[in-house]
Motif scaffolding. Structure first.
Motif, PDB file in Angstrom:
ATOM      1  N   UNK A 155     -19.299   0.532  -1.125  1.00  0.00           N
ATOM      2  CA  UNK A 155     -18.188   0.493  -2.079  1.00  0.00           C
ATOM      3  C   UNK A 155     -17.182   1.587  -1.733  1.00  0.00           C
ATOM      4  N   UNK A 156     -15.902   1.240  -1.750  1.00  0.00           N
ATOM      5  CA  UNK A 156     -14.854   2.211  -1.460  1.00  0.00           C
ATOM      6  C   UNK A 156     -14.705   3.166  -2.633  1.00  0.00           C
ATOM      7  N   UNK A 157     -14.806   4.473  -2.344  1.00  0.00           N
ATOM      8  CA  UNK A 157     -14.761   5.509  -3.379  1.00  0.00           C
ATOM      9  C   UNK A 157     -13.446   6.281  -3.319  1.00  0.00           C
ATOM     10  N   UNK A 158     -13.081   6.764  -2.130  1.00  0.00           N
ATOM     11  CA  UNK A 158     -11.877   7.559  -1.937  1.00  0.00           C
ATOM     12  C   UNK A 158     -11.061   7.009  -0.770  1.00  0.00           C
ATOM     13  N   UNK A 159      -9.757   7.170  -0.853  1.00  0.00           N
ATOM     14  CA  UNK A 159      -8.853   6.862   0.258  1.00  0.00           C
ATOM     15  C   UNK A 159      -8.211   8.163   0.691  1.00  0.00           C
ATOM     16  N   UNK A 160      -8.305   8.482   1.984  1.00  0.00           N
ATOM     17  CA  UNK A 160      -7.584   9.623   2.534  1.00  0.00           C
ATOM     18  C   UNK A 160      -6.303   9.051   3.115  1.00  0.00           C
TER      19      UNK A 160
END
Length: 164
Positions: free
Chosen positions: A24-29
């Protein structure tokens, strides 16, 4: 909490997701290209900015500044009197200090507070190429801050390598 980070393959300015163990995608840099200084934003999965990261322009040593809601949260710079090349000190605004040390370019390092490990960054427990893990050991650690510190340390270590 274990997070997976896929290294940016094309260098600075590329966005990349940080996922949990389930994928699951948590953070986007979000790397901001074409700027005078290195700039990143750490966003949640809905696109809200959690943390702003930028290089301090006029500093004697390369310094990264971490801000939350427009307010300074921490600064990260290379530790002065360290025998280890990749040893950084994080100073939070309230005075707390974190140490980042290890083989940062190899993605094998730890983030510590007062000698206690907060997070371990490693490629060892992953089989995927160009991927490393961030294992946040302490439950009370701020995951967004740990990721921001990781991004800053890697960015500064890469700049040092490129300048040599």
């Amino acid at each position: 909490m274990k997070l997976l980070v896929r290294d940016r393959l094309l260098g600075f300015g590329e966005d990349y997701w940080i996922e949990d163990e389930r994928g699951d995608k948590i953070f986007l840099v979000d790397g901001k290209a074409m700027r005078l200084r290195d700039t990143f934003q750490l966003k949640d999965r809905r696109g809200r900015t959690l943390i702003d990261i930028h290089q301090k322009m006029f500093a004697l040593r390369d310094t990264m500044v971490i801000e939350r809601d427009g307010e300074p949260l921490a600064t990260l710079r290379r530790k002065r009197l360290s025998l280890l090349r990749n040893h950084y000190r994080v100073t939070l605004v309230e005075g707390t200090e974190l140490d980042v040390s290890g083989k940062i370019l190899d993605r094998e390092f730890v983030i510590e507070y007062d000698g206690e490990v907060l997070a371990v960054v490693s490629r060892r427990w992953l089989r995927l190429r160009e991927t490393y893990g961030v294992d946040i050991v302490r439950e009370d650690a701020d995951p967004a801050l740990i990721i921001a510190v990781t991004v800053c340390a890697i960015n500064l270590a890469e700049k040092e390598r490129d300048n040599d």
